[in-house]
Design an enzyme around this catalytic site. Structure first.
Site, PDB file in Angstrom:
ATOM      1  N   LYS A 192      -4.259   0.815  -6.749  1.00 17.05           N
ATOM      2  CA  LYS A 192      -5.100   1.610  -5.847  1.00 17.05           C
ATOM      3  C   LYS A 192      -4.618   3.054  -5.943  1.00 17.05           C
ATOM      4  CE  LYS A 192      -5.833   2.193  -0.831  1.00 17.05           C
ATOM      5  NZ  LYS A 192      -5.698   1.519   0.473  1.00 17.05           N
ATOM      6  N   ASP A 210     -11.379   5.597   6.161  1.00 19.75           N
ATOM      7  CA  ASP A 210     -10.650   4.373   6.531  1.00 19.75           C
ATOM      8  C   ASP A 210     -11.392   3.607   7.624  1.00 19.75           C
ATOM      9  OD1 ASP A 210      -8.883   5.295   4.720  1.00 19.75           O
ATOM     10  OD2 ASP A 210      -7.179   5.445   6.083  1.00 19.75           O
ATOM     11  N   ASP A 246       0.895  -1.169   0.000  1.00 19.55           N
ATOM     12  CA  ASP A 246       0.000   0.000   0.000  1.00 19.55           C
ATOM     13  C   ASP A 246       0.932   1.217   0.000  1.00 19.55           C
ATOM     14  OD1 ASP A 246      -1.882   2.068   1.390  1.00 19.55           O
ATOM     15  OD2 ASP A 246      -3.246   0.412   1.033  1.00 19.55           O
ATOM     16  N   ARG A 289     -13.719   3.343  -3.172  1.00 21.69           N
ATOM     17  CA  ARG A 289     -14.006   3.453  -1.749  1.00 21.69           C
ATOM     18  C   ARG A 289     -15.228   4.344  -1.570  1.00 21.69           C
ATOM     19  NH1 ARG A 289      -9.614   3.042   1.734  1.00 21.69           N
ATOM     20  NH2 ARG A 289     -10.843   4.288   3.175  1.00 21.69           N
ATOM     21  N   ASP A 324      -5.059   6.772  -4.424  1.00 24.28           N
ATOM     22  CA  ASP A 324      -5.562   7.560  -3.296  1.00 24.28           C
ATOM     23  C   ASP A 324      -5.884   8.990  -3.748  1.00 24.28           C
ATOM     24  OD1 ASP A 324      -6.232   7.642  -0.605  1.00 24.28           O
ATOM     25  OD2 ASP A 324      -4.334   6.755   0.029  1.00 24.28           O
ATOM     26  N   TRP A 330     -12.509   7.865  -0.650  1.00 29.32           N
ATOM     27  CA  TRP A 330     -13.267   7.733   0.612  1.00 29.32           C
ATOM     28  C   TRP A 330     -14.695   8.262   0.496  1.00 29.32           C
ATOM     29  CZ3 TRP A 330      -9.565  11.885   0.645  1.00 29.32           C
ATOM     30  CH2 TRP A 330      -8.252  11.431   0.542  1.00 29.32           C
ATOM     31  N   GLY A 331     -15.255   8.183  -0.705  1.00 27.39           N
ATOM     32  CA  GLY A 331     -16.618   8.684  -0.920  1.00 27.39           C
ATOM     33  C   GLY A 331     -16.647  10.113  -1.428  1.00 27.39           C
TER      34      GLY A 331
HETATM   35  C1  GLA Z   1      -5.648   6.532   2.827  1.00 23.98           C
HETATM   36  C2  GLA Z   1      -6.359   5.271   2.354  1.00 23.98           C
HETATM   37  C3  GLA Z   1      -5.839   4.077   3.137  1.00 23.98           C
HETATM   38  C4  GLA Z   1      -4.342   3.943   2.967  1.00 23.98           C
HETATM   39  C5  GLA Z   1      -3.683   5.253   3.417  1.00 23.98           C
HETATM   40  C6  GLA Z   1      -2.206   5.303   3.130  1.00 23.98           C
HETATM   41  O1  GLA Z   1      -5.993   6.868   4.120  1.00 23.98           O
HETATM   42  O2  GLA Z   1      -7.732   5.396   2.518  1.00 23.98           O
HETATM   43  O3  GLA Z   1      -6.486   2.890   2.699  1.00 23.98           O
HETATM   44  O4  GLA Z   1      -4.026   3.683   1.626  1.00 23.98           O
HETATM   45  O5  GLA Z   1      -4.262   6.359   2.735  1.00 23.98           O
HETATM   46  O6  GLA Z   1      -1.685   6.487   3.644  1.00 23.98           O
END
Ligand code: GLA
Length: 530
Positions: free
Chosen positions: A163, A220, A87, A216, A165, A199-200
């Site tokens: 993934k 988190d 990640d 997402r 971000d 995150w939405g």
């Molecule tokens: C965000 C993502 C997490 C992870 C962190 C890494 O918060 O939502 O899933 O990847 O970044 O910093």
């Protein structure tokens, strides 16, 4: 047993399954789906990701390799888990030339070397980046203004899943940013699962099906190392409401799983896993696979529950009724005409709960079989009960059922490969022919038709597929006649139609490498590199 299958008229009115065939009855125009081209993620991706358990430390090559080993030895790979990788694991920097380069202190084999290790185990390679200038902790460069070269680099590292971000994106338009990244992935010519992680933010469920394969929906699920049940329940409630957005190739992602992390009881692990499967969520395990209890392994590898998640129809279940702390989940027709039902008790004491076949859309007069997916037991619904089912559910636990007019409860295809890369090295100037195999098993109950190889193989490669029961072998034959000294590489794509649902399966991809150590004499075929 040949029986008429149940007729479902679900409360949304969105889906009706008539005599075994499920048809969309919505009038809304079909959304554009990115996966229509690449055939990826036609069922929710399954794998493991480091953030829940480890955060940034100690993500490094040793950890990822140990986890890949544990995926195999624990049996998770055999249950369908495949995607694995770092990640935000401080795995690359940007060089003076503007290109990404591996952080060799943490990943001494290089990110390509780590990918090769993962592929050789029959697993798929997941990598992480950010759509902004920097990743969330600012420890790694983001892809902003470097989209094309970064996605090319990810393709060179042979990522199968990226993934992306959404940190440090001030002033960026979210749809344009992720669309640019999708276009860069396409231009890099390697099919990858595009996993959006805002995150939405920007309501990706409204537009991201055309741009990626999963997004997402929430923040988190926990701080690294600290499973948080309250947060998981909030995420559950938010993600449940978005059920109409999910389907084959485009999934709501309520984040990595916390099942199996320290501090969660067995019943919470079971409930969590069942709920994520009922929501057709990507199943990215987030616990430390190197030290799992037998109970955790049994939960994460329960194929009868995974079958609900990996169902080819790809319908996200939802809450049909809630009484106090108990919810009845349905709206989950499955590929064989059966349907999944969950009763979840979120409260601190055992709860009795009753529901009827009628409220699930099943004829109460019909002969039906009820399968308990955790007890692995089937019973026939008694006629005298007139379609009523009464259960008692322990605290923080679920009853996961599958209801069918047949006593058979088939498992949909769950693919398990022995490798996703085959490599050849040819010595000397004389033309040679060699073959190497990849075997793809299926833990599901139905035999698949032969996988069909995509067009456009290079002239030095031919692929033949043979079947032995549920296992299919891809025999890759190399012919070096006429090739020049050099390295050759191609990606083979195979497609299949799942025979019961008639839906396309997730396309299967693997790499073929050929090293030719000297110019080879003439013969049929010509030199070609991709
Ligand atoms: C965000 C993502 C997490 C992870 C962190 C890494 O918060 O939502 O899933 O990847 O970044 O910093």
């Amino acid at each position: 047993m040949s029986m008429k299958r149940p007729v479902f008229f679900l409360m949304t009115g969105l889906w009706a399954a008539v005599a075994g065939s499920v048809v969309a009855v919505t009038q809304a125009p079909a959304p554009r789906i990115h996966a229509a081209d690449d055939g990826l993620a036609m069922t929710p991706p399954m794998g493991w990701y480091p953030w829940n358990e480890f955060g940034q430390e100690p993500q490094n090559e040793t950890l990822i390799k140990e986890i890949a080993d544990a995926l195999v030895s624990s049996g998770l790979k055999d249950a369908g888990y495949a995607y694995v990788g770092p990640d935000e694991g401080i795995c690359f920097t940007r060089g003076a030339d503007g290109l990404l380069t591996t952080n060799l202190a943490r990943y001494p084999s290089g990110l390509r070397g780590l990918g090769d290790y993962i592929h050789a185990k029959g697993l798929k390679y997941a990598l992480y980046t950010d759509a902004g200038t920097l990743t969330c902790s600012k420890a790694m460069p983001g892809a902003k203004d470097h989209e094309a070269e970064d996605m090319r680099r990810f393709a060179e590292w042979r990522a199968d899943y990226i993934k992306i971000d959404w940190c440090n994106t001030e002033g960026q338009d979210i749809v344009k940013s992720y669309t640019k990244l999708r276009d860069a992935q396409r231009a890099a010519s390697r099919a990858v699962v595009h996993s959006l992680c805002s995150w939405g933010e920007g309501e990706p469920w409204k537009w991201a099906a055309a741009v990626g394969h999963m997004w997402r929906t929430t923040g988190d699920i926990c701080a690294p190392g600290k499973a948080d049940w309250t947060r998981a329940m909030k995420i559950l409630a938010a993600n449940e409401k978005l059920y109409q957005a999910a389907g084959p190739g485009h999934w709501n992602d309520p984040d990595m799983m916390i099942a199996g992390m320290d501090g969660l009881s067995e019943s919470r692990n079971r409930a969590f896993f069942s709920l994520w499967c009922m929501m057709a969520a990507p199943l990215m395990a987030g616990n430390d696979l190197r030290r799992m209890s037998k109970s955790t392994i049994d939960i994460l590898t329960n194929l009868e529950v995974i079958a609900i998640d990996q169902d080819p129809l790809g319908v996200q279940g939802r809450i049909l009724r809630k009484e106090g702390r108990v919810s009845l989940w349905g709206n989950k027709p499955l590929f064989d005409g059966s349907q999944a039902v969950l009763v979840f008790n979120e409260g601190p004491a055992p709860e009795s709960f009753s529901f009827t076949l009628a409220e699930l859309g099943i004829d109460p007069e019909a002969d039906v079989y009820v399968r308990d997916l955790w007890r692995h037991a089937t019973r026939r619904q008694e006629k005298k009960d007139k379609g009523a089912i009464s259960v008692t559910v322990p605290p923080d636990d679920v009853l996961a059922l599958r209801i069918s007019k047949s006593a058979e409860f088939p498992i949909p295809p769950i693919l398990v490969a022995d490798s996703y890369v085959v490599s050849f090295r040819m010595e000397g100037p004389a033309p040679q022919s060699l073959s190497g195999r990849i075997t793809v098993g299926n833990k599901g109950t139905s035999e698949l038709p032969l996988w069909e190889i995509g067009k456009g193989l290079p002239s030095w490669l031919s692929v033949r597929v043979t079947r032995n029961g549920r296992t299919q072998t891809f025999t890759n034959t190399i012919s070096t006649a006429g090739l020049k000294k050099g390295h050759y590489h191609t990606v083979v794509r195979a497609d299949n139609i799942e025979p019961v649902s008639g839906r396309p399966m997730s396309a299967l991809y693997y790499d073929v490498d050929l090293e030719v150590t000297a110019d080879v004499g003439s013969g049929p075929g010509s030199s070609e590199d991709d």
